[in-house]
Scaffold this motif. Sequence first.
Motif, PDB file in Angstrom:
ATOM      1  N   GLN B 499       0.823  -1.216   0.000  1.00 49.48           N
ATOM      2  CA  GLN B 499       0.000   0.000   0.000  1.00 49.48           C
ATOM      3  C   GLN B 499       0.857   1.267   0.000  1.00 49.48           C
ATOM      4  O   GLN B 499       0.408   2.331  -0.412  1.00 49.48           O
ATOM      5  CB  GLN B 499      -0.961   0.002   1.201  1.00 49.48           C
ATOM      6  CG  GLN B 499      -2.107  -1.002   1.034  1.00 49.48           C
ATOM      7  CD  GLN B 499      -3.242  -0.803   2.023  1.00 49.48           C
ATOM      8  OE1 GLN B 499      -3.160   0.022   2.929  1.00 49.48           O
ATOM      9  NE2 GLN B 499      -4.308  -1.570   1.849  1.00 49.48           N
ATOM     10  N   TYR B 525       0.199  -5.125   9.155  1.00 47.19           N
ATOM     11  CA  TYR B 525       1.632  -5.195   9.452  1.00 47.19           C
ATOM     12  C   TYR B 525       1.932  -6.363  10.386  1.00 47.19           C
ATOM     13  O   TYR B 525       2.174  -6.181  11.576  1.00 47.19           O
ATOM     14  CB  TYR B 525       2.099  -3.890  10.076  1.00 47.19           C
ATOM     15  CG  TYR B 525       1.755  -2.645   9.284  1.00 47.19           C
ATOM     16  CD1 TYR B 525       2.307  -2.413   8.026  1.00 47.19           C
ATOM     17  CD2 TYR B 525       0.884  -1.696   9.798  1.00 47.19           C
ATOM     18  CE1 TYR B 525       1.993  -1.268   7.302  1.00 47.19           C
ATOM     19  CE2 TYR B 525       0.561  -0.543   9.088  1.00 47.19           C
ATOM     20  CZ  TYR B 525       1.119  -0.335   7.837  1.00 47.19           C
ATOM     21  OH  TYR B 525       0.811   0.796   7.130  1.00 47.19           O
ATOM     22  N   ASN B 539      -1.989  -1.566  13.715  1.00 46.43           N
ATOM     23  CA  ASN B 539      -1.381  -2.530  12.798  1.00 46.43           C
ATOM     24  C   ASN B 539      -2.346  -3.044  11.731  1.00 46.43           C
ATOM     25  O   ASN B 539      -1.974  -3.885  10.909  1.00 46.43           O
ATOM     26  CB  ASN B 539      -0.771  -3.705  13.570  1.00 46.43           C
ATOM     27  CG  ASN B 539       0.589  -3.351  14.159  1.00 46.43           C
ATOM     28  OD1 ASN B 539       1.354  -2.606  13.548  1.00 46.43           O
ATOM     29  ND2 ASN B 539       0.890  -3.860  15.343  1.00 46.43           N
ATOM     30  N   ASP B 540      -3.571  -2.532  11.742  1.00 47.32           N
ATOM     31  CA  ASP B 540      -4.548  -2.913  10.711  1.00 47.32           C
ATOM     32  C   ASP B 540      -4.411  -2.001   9.491  1.00 47.32           C
ATOM     33  O   ASP B 540      -4.017  -0.842   9.616  1.00 47.32           O
ATOM     34  CB  ASP B 540      -5.979  -2.754  11.231  1.00 47.32           C
ATOM     35  CG  ASP B 540      -6.269  -3.653  12.430  1.00 47.32           C
ATOM     36  OD1 ASP B 540      -5.538  -4.643  12.618  1.00 47.32           O
ATOM     37  OD2 ASP B 540      -7.226  -3.340  13.170  1.00 47.32           O
ATOM     38  N   ILE B 541      -4.756  -2.538   8.353  1.00 47.51           N
ATOM     39  CA  ILE B 541      -4.845  -1.700   7.151  1.00 47.51           C
ATOM     40  C   ILE B 541      -6.205  -1.933   6.504  1.00 47.51           C
ATOM     41  O   ILE B 541      -6.937  -2.844   6.890  1.00 47.51           O
ATOM     42  CB  ILE B 541      -3.725  -1.994   6.129  1.00 47.51           C
ATOM     43  CG1 ILE B 541      -3.824  -3.443   5.631  1.00 47.51           C
ATOM     44  CG2 ILE B 541      -2.358  -1.724   6.722  1.00 47.51           C
ATOM     45  CD1 ILE B 541      -2.975  -3.722   4.416  1.00 47.51           C
ATOM     46  N   MET B 542      -6.534  -1.138   5.509  1.00 48.05           N
ATOM     47  CA  MET B 542      -7.801  -1.326   4.799  1.00 48.05           C
ATOM     48  C   MET B 542      -7.681  -2.525   3.855  1.00 48.05           C
ATOM     49  O   MET B 542      -6.676  -2.681   3.160  1.00 48.05           O
ATOM     50  CB  MET B 542      -8.114  -0.088   3.948  1.00 48.05           C
ATOM     51  CG  MET B 542      -8.827   1.003   4.682  1.00 48.05           C
ATOM     52  SD  MET B 542     -10.533   0.585   5.133  1.00 48.05           S
ATOM     53  CE  MET B 542     -11.391   1.010   3.597  1.00 48.05           C
ATOM     54  N   PRO B 543      -8.734  -3.342   3.802  1.00 50.16           N
ATOM     55  CA  PRO B 543      -8.738  -4.405   2.780  1.00 50.16           C
ATOM     56  C   PRO B 543      -8.954  -3.802   1.392  1.00 50.16           C
ATOM     57  O   PRO B 543      -9.720  -2.857   1.244  1.00 50.16           O
ATOM     58  CB  PRO B 543      -9.929  -5.278   3.197  1.00 50.16           C
ATOM     59  CG  PRO B 543     -10.792  -4.421   4.063  1.00 50.16           C
ATOM     60  CD  PRO B 543      -9.920  -3.346   4.663  1.00 50.16           C
ATOM     61  N   TRP B 544      -8.259  -4.326   0.433  1.00 54.66           N
ATOM     62  CA  TRP B 544      -8.356  -3.836  -0.950  1.00 54.66           C
ATOM     63  C   TRP B 544      -8.781  -4.965  -1.887  1.00 54.66           C
ATOM     64  O   TRP B 544      -8.594  -6.134  -1.585  1.00 54.66           O
ATOM     65  CB  TRP B 544      -6.976  -3.306  -1.432  1.00 54.66           C
ATOM     66  CG  TRP B 544      -6.611  -1.944  -0.948  1.00 54.66           C
ATOM     67  CD1 TRP B 544      -7.250  -1.199  -0.001  1.00 54.66           C
ATOM     68  CD2 TRP B 544      -5.482  -1.157  -1.382  1.00 54.66           C
ATOM     69  NE1 TRP B 544      -6.593  -0.001   0.179  1.00 54.66           N
ATOM     70  CE2 TRP B 544      -5.504   0.051  -0.651  1.00 54.66           C
ATOM     71  CE3 TRP B 544      -4.468  -1.355  -2.317  1.00 54.66           C
ATOM     72  CZ2 TRP B 544      -4.539   1.054  -0.834  1.00 54.66           C
ATOM     73  CZ3 TRP B 544      -3.511  -0.362  -2.499  1.00 54.66           C
ATOM     74  CH2 TRP B 544      -3.554   0.834  -1.762  1.00 54.66           C
ATOM     75  N   LYS B 545      -9.299  -4.557  -3.036  1.00 50.17           N
ATOM     76  CA  LYS B 545      -9.492  -5.506  -4.141  1.00 50.17           C
ATOM     77  C   LYS B 545      -8.208  -5.508  -4.959  1.00 50.17           C
ATOM     78  O   LYS B 545      -8.104  -4.843  -6.000  1.00 50.17           O
ATOM     79  CB  LYS B 545     -10.669  -5.066  -5.021  1.00 50.17           C
ATOM     80  CG  LYS B 545     -12.001  -5.609  -4.553  1.00 50.17           C
ATOM     81  CD  LYS B 545     -13.045  -5.444  -5.642  1.00 50.17           C
ATOM     82  CE  LYS B 545     -14.421  -5.817  -5.106  1.00 50.17           C
ATOM     83  NZ  LYS B 545     -15.506  -5.385  -6.002  1.00 50.17           N
ATOM     84  N   LYS B 548      -7.800  -6.031  -8.800  1.00 51.62           N
ATOM     85  CA  LYS B 548      -8.289  -5.022  -9.754  1.00 51.62           C
ATOM     86  C   LYS B 548      -7.204  -4.008 -10.122  1.00 51.62           C
ATOM     87  O   LYS B 548      -7.425  -3.144 -10.978  1.00 51.62           O
ATOM     88  CB  LYS B 548      -9.457  -4.234  -9.131  1.00 51.62           C
ATOM     89  CG  LYS B 548     -10.704  -5.054  -8.915  1.00 51.62           C
ATOM     90  CD  LYS B 548     -11.457  -5.220 -10.224  1.00 51.62           C
ATOM     91  CE  LYS B 548     -12.741  -6.013 -10.007  1.00 51.62           C
ATOM     92  NZ  LYS B 548     -13.317  -6.448 -11.268  1.00 51.62           N
TER      93      LYS B 548
END
Lengths: 615, 615
Positions: B499, B525, B539-545, B548
Motif C-alpha cells: 500500500q 503489518y 497494525n490494521d490496514i484497509m482491505p483492498w481488491k 483489480k
Amino acid sequence: MGPLSQDLTSSKPRKIPFGEYLFNKVVQCGSKSIFGVPGDYNLSLLEHLYDESVKNVGCRWIACCNELNAAYAADGYSRYTNKLGTLITTYGVGELSALNGVAGASTENVKVLHIVGVLKTNAPTCNYHHLVPQLHYANLVGPNEKLCYEMVKDRIACSAEYLDDIDTATQKVSKVIEDIYKYSKPGYIFVPADFPDKLVDVSGLYSKISLEGSIERTPHNILQSTVDRTLSWLYSSKTPGILADANVDRFGLSGQLNKLIKTTEIRNFTTIMGKSILDEMNPWYMGLYAGKNCTDMVRSKFLSCDLILHFGVEKNEVNYCAQGFPYGTGAKVIEFHQSYIRFWDTVCGDEDIIKGANFSDVLEELLSRIDTKKLDLKYDPAKFTAYKPTDLHLPNEEGVEEITQAYLQREFPKILNSGDVLVCDTGSFQFGVRDYRLPSQVKYMAQCSYLSIGTALPASLGVGIGMQDYPFAHIYDQSKLTPGYVPKLILGVGDGAAQMTVQELTTMIRYQVSINVFLWNNNGYTIERAFLGADSGYNDIMPWKWTKLFEAFGDFDGKYSSSAYVDTREQLGSKIRELGRKGGDSGSQFIEVKMGTMDYPVQLQLMLNSFKSKP
Amino acid sequence: MGPLSQDLTSSKPRKIPFGEYLFNKVVQCGSKSIFGVPGDYNLSLLEHLYDESVKNVGCRWIACCNELNAAYAADGYSRYTNKLGTLITTYGVGELSALNGVAGASTENVKVLHIVGVLKTNAPTCNYHHLVPQLHYANLVGPNEKLCYEMVKDRIACSAEYLDDIDTATQKVSKVIEDIYKYSKPGYIFVPADFPDKLVDVSGLYSKISLEGSIERTPHNILQSTVDRTLSWLYSSKTPGILADANVDRFGLSGQLNKLIKTTEIRNFTTIMGKSILDEMNPWYMGLYAGKNCTDMVRSKFLSCDLILHFGVEKNEVNYCAQGFPYGTGAKVIEFHQSYIRFWDTVCGDEDIIKGANFSDVLEELLSRIDTKKLDLKYDPAKFTAYKPTDLHLPNEEGVEEITQAYLQREFPKILNSGDVLVCDTGSFQFGVRDYRLPSQVKYMAQCSYLSIGTALPASLGVGIGMQDYPFAHIYDQSKLTPGYVPKLILGVGDGAAQMTVQELTTMIRYQVSINVFLWNNNGYTIERAFLGADSGYNDIMPWKWTKLFEAFGDFDGKYSSSAYVDTREQLGSKIRELGRKGGDSGSQFIEVKMGTMDYPVQLQLMLNSFKSKP
C-alpha cells in the motif's frame, strides 16, 4: 483545545507513563487525531493510544498508507484547524520518508509536530545501526545515530528535541509545542523507544499551550507607538489598501482583519498565499494581487493605493513575486508580521523595523483605537470598481462542448456555498482559482508557495479529519451560514499529482471522510508542459481507470462513495449544480473530468510571461 | 558499459551541451535507463533526453509516479545490474521526497546517482525562495539555498557536488561517479537549471568509469604479505569456513568467490545481506548464519569452524547481530573488505587491520596462489552435513488447507529456476526466504538491513528495467542455465508494504516489465504485530481488491497481465507449479494470497527471542 481527561485531574496518581502523558498533551494542544505509520521504534508509544485517559480525551489514530502522505495529512489537519497537526513515524525509514511533507509545512508556516520513535536509551552500545546510513569505513568508525535530528534542526524545524533524560522530557515537549505555536513552523520530538513506559509527573498537563498564549506580547510602549504611527499614516492616506497574506490565517486573525475592513471600508486585496482569508463578498474586495502575475484590473487598483497595510506578510519568490512587490508610485507600506512591524516609505527608501511588536497585538489595538471619522478615503470610483472575476476576459467559448479551464473558471465556483472548504493541488487548475470570488467563509487551502505536487490528496484527508474533530473551525461568524448547512470538502487535483499519493483515498473510506474529488484528467503534467516540453514524453503519465479506485481501495459495495466520468460541459455542469445543492453530509464523490492536454488557465500564462520578461 | 555514441567519437564538434554530455556519461557508466519525475528545475535537463547522441546510445527515461518510488527503482536497477542506478528529481520538493530511498541505498551500499535540478546560477539575487524551507525571521534574513546539499553531504552521500562553474562541471561529474563506484554508496550532482544548455568539452567522455577501475589497487608488497598471511592461516586450519557478505555482490566478486569455493571445497555460509551470493547448490553450502537468529543446525556448523574467511563484511546490528558475531571458541577471523583486511585472533584478541588492501585484489591473488594440496581440511562428517532447509523442523501441517508461512517455505522455492530473480519486501515472508536453498545463480534482492517497508515494489520495477537493459547481468556462468530460458522476475510483498508504493505497478505496465507479483494478504503489518500490538488497531490496514489494480492502473484489457486471488494450498500450489514451468517471457501475474493475520515464519520468532534475551 481538548479537555484534560477527568482521570488526570481527579485524585489519581501523580505519575503516569510518558506515552500516556504525550498523547494527552498533544490532544490538549489541539491534535485530537494523530497521523502516522507504525514502525519498530514507535510501537511502544502507539500502545499508549489505548490507555484509558487517552481514549477518554477522544484521541484517534489515523493510519496512513505511508509516512509522506501522513505528513501531508498532518499539514492539512493543522491548516484547517489552525491547531497542532501531529505525525508519528519511526527511526530512519519513517522520519526520512516524511521529510518533504514537513519541509512543505516549514515553508508554508504550518504547525506540524513530528514525533519520531528512536533507539532505546539503554540500547547496547554498538558501532553500527541498520537504520543509520553509514559512509565508507563505517565498519571501523560507526554511524551517526542522530542523523535526522541534525538534518532538520535549524533547517526545517523551528524547534527539535532529541529526548535523552526522562526527568526533563515533559518540559522539552512543552518547549517544542510552544515554539511551534510561536513561530507557526514544524517542530520535532525524538522519543527513545524505552521512554513511553517510563513514569513522568502529570503536572505538565495542568498548563495549556495555545496559539494565543505562545506569541510573545508586545511591550505597552512599543505597541502604542506602533499603533500611533500606523494611524497617523492611515489618517493621512487618501487611497489605502489592505493586503491579506498567509500569516493572518496561521495566527488566527482572519476574523479580526475582516472586522477592520468592515469597520473602515478600506479597499482590500489578497496575496497568492492569502487567498480566502478575506471575506471576498465584502463590497470593497478588489481581488488577488501578485505583481505582474495577476490581471491588469487588480494591478491597476493596487498600484493606485498610496498606502498598503500588508498583514501577515510572507516573502518568497512566488508569493512575493521574485524581486519584491511592485507598489504604486509614492506608496507607503506597513508590513505587519508575527515578529516585527516594518514602516517603509518606498519613495525616500526610509524604513523602520520594529522587532518587538507583533501583528496580533497591533491589530487588536488598532481595532480598539481607530476613529473612522478621521479617515479621509478618496478612492476614484472609476478605478476602484467592484471586483468581478469576468475582468479576466475569458475567451468566448460559444458552441464549445469540451470542458476547458475557462469553463471551469466560469462554472466551478457554483459548487461552493458559504462555509465550504476547497483544497487544490499544485497544478494548472489552481491558477484559475486565484480569481474566483469565493463565498463568505469558504476556506481555500493549497500549497501556494512550496508547490509540491501530490500534497493535496493526503492533505485533504487531514482536512476532512479536522472537520470531523472541529466542525466549523474555520467559521468566525456562524450567523452567516445557512442554518443546518454542513460545510462540504472539495478536492481539485490533476492526474499527475494524484498518481503520486493516490493510495490515501483508502484512508478517506476507512475514516468515512466525506469529500468531492475532482480529478482533472489532462494526460499528465500540464503545468510542466506549459513551462517546457509540451510534447515531451517525460510529461506523459499512464492513463488510469480512475473511477475504479474508490472501489479497489475499500468501498467494495459503493456504500460510501460514487464515481463518475464526465467529458462534456453538460455532464459536468449538471454535477456541479447537483453537488452545489448538497452539503458535507451526503457521502463522497469521485468525478474524473476529461480535459485538454495543453489547456491551462490564462493566469498560468501570465506567470510564464512574467518569467520570460525577466532579465 | 554502454558504447560511446558514434556522433561523439567521429568528426563532430568538440563542444556539446552539458545536458547531452551528462546523459552520455551516465549511460557510459551503466545507466541506460534513468528514473525520475519532471519538475520545474530539471526540465531543461530532461529536454536533452531527445538529443540525437543520447537517443543513439539507447538512453531511456523511466517516468515514475513519485520521487521516493523513483529512488527505490534506481536502487533496484543498480542492485541488479551492479552498475550506476540514476535518479533525477527537482529542487526542494523532489530531492527531499526521494531522500529515504537514497538513505536506504547508502545503508545497503548501492550505487545510486541522484541528479537534482536546482536554481539557475544567473537567477536574480533574492532573499527568499519558495522551495527552501525558511525559519522564523526568514523575511529578513533569507533562506539557505543549498539546504538539501548540506543535509546529505557527509551523511548520506559518499560524494556530492553542487555545480556552480560550467568549466569544472564535467570533472565534478566524473569525481562523483568514481566515488560511487569506489565506495558503492550514493552520490549527488546538483545541476543548475541554466547548465544543461551550456557547452562543455566532449573529451571527458573518452575515459570510461567502471566498478573495476574505481577501486584503489592494493600496493604489491601489501598484497603479497596479506595473501601470505591468509594462506598461512588457511593451511593451518582444519575446519575453515567461508562467509559471504553483502559487499562481495556490490563489488562484483560473486563469480570469483564461488570459484574459490569450488577450488578448495571449503564449507561455506552466507550472512543475511549476503543471501544468494553463493551458489547454494554447491555441496559444501552450510546455510545462512546470523548468530542467535538462525537455526541450530547452521549455528553449530559455523561455531565448529576454527577459521572464518568473512568476505565483503558489512557490519550493522541486523546483519552483524547487534553486538558482533559469535564465533566458535578459539576461532580466527579474517575480514575481507573493499577498503581493509582485518586479521583477528578471537582467543588472544590480537587484531591487525591492513588499510591499504582491498578484497578484490586479495581474492584474485588468493585464487592464483592457493595450493589446494596444502589444505588440511578435517571436517567432522557428523557435524558438517549437507544443508537441508528441512532442518528447520517446520510444523507438521497434514490436513491443513490454509496457506501458511510454513507451507510457503516448503512450496514456494519450487517456482524458482536457475537464473531467476527474487525480490522481497521487508516483512514476515522475507524471514522464511533466509533458509531457502536457492537454485544456482538465482539473484535474491531485499533490503536486509535498512528494512524500509514498501521499497521492494518500486525496486522490482528497477530490477525489471535492468533485466531489459542487461539481460543475464547477474549470471556469471551462462552454461549452467537451461538453453533458451529467459530468467523471470518474482516479487513477494506484504499488503501493508504494497500500500505504501502501489502506484508503481502502473510503471511496470507502461514499460512492459514482466513480473510475477505475490501479494501476501495478512491484514496489515504482521511483522509489527509479531513485535508488539498483535491486536492493536494501528497494525490494521484497509482491505483492498488487489486483483483489480493492474486493470485500474493501465492494463485495461488484460493485455499484459492477469490477476488471481488464492486462499487454498491447492490453488496456490497449482500457480507455483504453473509459473515454475515458465520463464520471464510470459507476461505479468498478480497473485493475491490470503494468509493468517498472526502467522509468521519461525525465523522471525528466532529474532524476536534473541531480542528478548538481550540484557
